[in-house]
Design a protein around this motif. Structure first.
Motif, PDB file in Angstrom:
ATOM      1  N   PRO A 270       0.798  -1.236   0.000  1.00  5.94           N
ATOM      2  CA  PRO A 270       0.000   0.000   0.000  1.00  5.94           C
ATOM      3  C   PRO A 270       0.828   1.284   0.000  1.00  5.94           C
ATOM      4  CG  PRO A 270      -0.154  -1.119   2.133  1.00  5.94           C
ATOM      5  CD  PRO A 270       0.580  -2.046   1.215  1.00  5.94           C
ATOM      6  N   HIS A 272       3.166   1.754  -2.003  1.00  8.82           N
ATOM      7  CA  HIS A 272       3.605   1.919  -3.406  1.00  8.82           C
ATOM      8  C   HIS A 272       2.376   1.738  -4.298  1.00  8.82           C
ATOM      9  CE1 HIS A 272       6.267   1.943  -6.753  1.00  8.82           C
ATOM     10  NE2 HIS A 272       6.911   0.798  -6.609  1.00  8.82           N
ATOM     11  N   LEU A 308      -3.194   8.860   5.474  1.00  8.65           N
ATOM     12  CA  LEU A 308      -4.084   9.268   4.397  1.00  8.65           C
ATOM     13  C   LEU A 308      -3.536   8.678   3.100  1.00  8.65           C
ATOM     14  CD1 LEU A 308      -6.528  10.963   4.881  1.00  8.65           C
ATOM     15  CD2 LEU A 308      -5.272  12.963   4.105  1.00  8.65           C
ATOM     16  N   HIS A 313       4.740  11.730  -0.887  1.00 12.74           N
ATOM     17  CA  HIS A 313       5.618  11.076  -1.847  1.00 12.74           C
ATOM     18  C   HIS A 313       7.053  11.280  -1.409  1.00 12.74           C
ATOM     19  CE1 HIS A 313       7.463   9.820  -5.605  1.00 12.74           C
ATOM     20  NE2 HIS A 313       6.328   9.178  -5.816  1.00 12.74           N
ATOM     21  N   ARG A 314       7.868  10.263  -1.593  1.00 16.37           N
ATOM     22  CA  ARG A 314       9.264  10.386  -1.195  1.00 16.37           C
ATOM     23  C   ARG A 314       9.971  11.510  -1.953  1.00 16.37           C
ATOM     24  NH1 ARG A 314      13.202   6.967   0.620  1.00 16.37           N
ATOM     25  NH2 ARG A 314      11.708   6.529   2.260  1.00 16.37           N
ATOM     26  N   ARG A 322       1.875  14.236 -12.114  1.00 13.96           N
ATOM     27  CA  ARG A 322       0.947  13.229 -12.645  1.00 13.96           C
ATOM     28  C   ARG A 322      -0.438  13.445 -12.038  1.00 13.96           C
ATOM     29  NH1 ARG A 322       4.025   8.142 -10.449  1.00 13.96           N
ATOM     30  NH2 ARG A 322       3.804   9.487  -8.628  1.00 13.96           N
ATOM     31  N   LEU A 366       2.862  17.295   2.388  1.00 14.62           N
ATOM     32  CA  LEU A 366       2.129  16.114   1.924  1.00 14.62           C
ATOM     33  C   LEU A 366       1.015  16.555   0.973  1.00 14.62           C
ATOM     34  CD1 LEU A 366       1.833  14.335   5.397  1.00 14.62           C
ATOM     35  CD2 LEU A 366       3.381  13.730   3.547  1.00 14.62           C
TER      36      LEU A 366
END
Ligand code: CMC
Length: 437
Positions: A270, A272, A308, A313-314, A322, A366
């Motif tokens: 989850p 990724h 959430l 994202h890293r 995107r 985030l």
């Protein structure tokens, strides 16, 4: 120009050494520390690879601060607007956009390889009817090496190319078969007269008992356009967890089918590729806009494992380009396909709005990622929720095989073998079982 170096000094011993600073065409330079252990007797420690470049690559570039994503130099928004998934796959694998003739030959070859060996059908029968399609994907893709072992000389560039083409061609067929097994429908053969995404929709949804239904019913041009867009957006993302897994497995010389099966396993989580499925479960659980504050509080609570889904994202720390592209398309697709899913999208937008104003999410940078929206689109296209990550597999196969081809063509590639900081016990003597306390 003098080459830049980085000096590392161990304060306790006073020993120090210089290490070269490597620069790519874009992005942060990286200090090359492969001789660090030899020079200074130390390792680096970077769990989660927060600041470690694991390879050199010329496929994809991400600038996380500025929300830039380039495939072979082309901005993602231009590819999303103008290209098709197979053209993008060609670009990722070969380095340049194809001529009309090159694209024709590429598509033709993909069509030639799209069928599965008949014996593979039997593999699906071994799975219980309620097996998760990702479990079937891992098993069936891994088993492909048992069918194509005569072309697995990884020192032969032609064997490598054919293996990559087979993978790209067969994965949609396997994906659709995984779904059809779960609903007990007969498997559908790939068709050469259909475009890649059209063919996938046909393999998913056509029924032998409903020949009278016009194909346009399940191969709608707007659905094909949406699939092409989603596949392009998910096609590659440089050294993400699943691509790094493919590279690590490949570094041992393992066959490409086994390596891609390893990548599929890594994608499943989850954090990724499993996030698109997790977003839908989360929206279901939240239920209505009134409950948003409660769930935001849960996401912020350090003692609560809830996160959430579809946020953070890293690499992207301002916005995911995107997500920006897909968010715009979401409304259009829902209008066309499923007004029933409109409340779900409204709930997602309300959640997004609430989170983006919240101090915690602002401070930690985030933002919604691509998978915050992709599941909603897949749902509107009637793709079942447990197939969402499989859809990601189809797209990311283009990236995985491109990285695999790049790595295998590099004469100096070595086995990936990280080191560790050992925190266990020192050596001690074996104790006979009768004498143990
Ligand atoms: N909800 C709440 N808090 C979060 C979230 C979230 N979704 N994501 C990160 N945080 C917090 C995290 O608790 C940490 O707080 P603190 O600094 O107080 O310890 C801080 O933000 C940094 O998070 P991290 O886990 O150290 O960041 P990471 O780079 O290791 O993880 C991530 C990135 C994508 C795994 C993570 O943001 C996450 O789990 N997101 C939800 C899952 C998701 O949407 N994944 C899809 C990613 S995009 C598709 C793909 O490329 O696969």
């Amino acid at each position: 120009m003098e080459k830049d170096t980085v000096t590392i000094k161990v304060n306790s011993t006073g020993k120090q050494a210089d290490f070269p600073l490597l620069k790519g065409t874009h992005g942060n330079p990286a200090v090359e520390i492969s001789s660090l252990n030899k020079e200074l007797g130390i390792f680096t420690y970077d769990p989660g690879f927060m600041a470690t470049a694991s390879c050199k690559s010329s496929i994809t570039y991400i600038d996380g601060e500025n929300g830039i994503l380039l495939y072979r130099g082309y901005p993602i928004d231009q590819l999303a607007k103008n290209s098709s998934f197979l053209e993008v796959a060609y670009l990722l694998m070969n380095g340049d956009l194809p001529s009309r003739q090159e694209l024709g030959a590429f598509v033709n070859e993909i069509n030639q390889h799209a069928m599965l060996h008949e014996a593979l059908r039997g593999f699906f029968d071994g799975f219980h009817y309620d097996a998760h399609p990702m479990a079937m994907m891992v098993g069936v893709v891994g088993s492909l090496s048992a069918f194509y072992h005569s072309e697995l000389d990884m020192n032969d560039p032609e064997h490598r190319r054919i293996s990559a083409m087979r993978m790209l061609a067969k994965i949609p067929t396997i994906a659709a078969a995984s779904y059809r097994h779960s609903v007990g429908w007969p498997y559908v053969y790939p068709r050469q007269d259909l475009e890649y995404c059209e063919n996938f929709l046909n393999m998913m949804f056509s029924l032998p008992s409903q020949k009278y239904i016009d194909e346009a019913h399940y191969i709608d041009p707007a659905a094909v356009k949406a699939l092409n867009l989603l596949f392009i957006l998910h096609a590659d993302h440089e050294q993400n967890a699943s691509t790094s897994t493919v590279r690590l497995a490949s570094s041992t010389g393992a066959n490409p089918y086994a390596c891609i099966a390893a990548g599929i396993s890594a994608l499943w989580g989850p954090a990724h590729g499993g996030a698109n499925e997790a977003v839908l479960s989360m929206l279901d659980e939240i239920g209505s806009a009134d409950n948003i504050p409660k769930f935001i509080a849960k996401a912020k609570d350090k003692n609560d494992p809830f996160r959430l889904m579809g946020f953070g994202h890293r690499v992207y720390k301002n916005f995911d380009p995107r997500a920006t592209i897909i968010r715009e398309t979401c409304h259009e697709i829902l209008e066309k396909f499923s007004s029933d899913d409109e409340p779900l999208f409204e709930l997602a937008l309300a959640l997004e709005e609430y989170a983006l104003k919240d101090e915690y999410f602002i401070e930690k940078k985030l933002y919604p990622n691509v998978d915050f929206y992709s599941g909603i689109i897949y749902k509107a296209l009637k793709i079942p929720v447990d197939m969402f990550t499989v859809m990601f597999v189809i797209a990311r196969t283009a990236g995985w095989v491109s990285h695999w081809l790049e790595m295998m063509a590099e004469p100096t590639h070595r086995i990936g073998r990280p080191r560790q900081i050992y925190t266990g016990l020192s050596a001690r003597d074996y104790v006979e079982i009768a004498e143990r306390k």
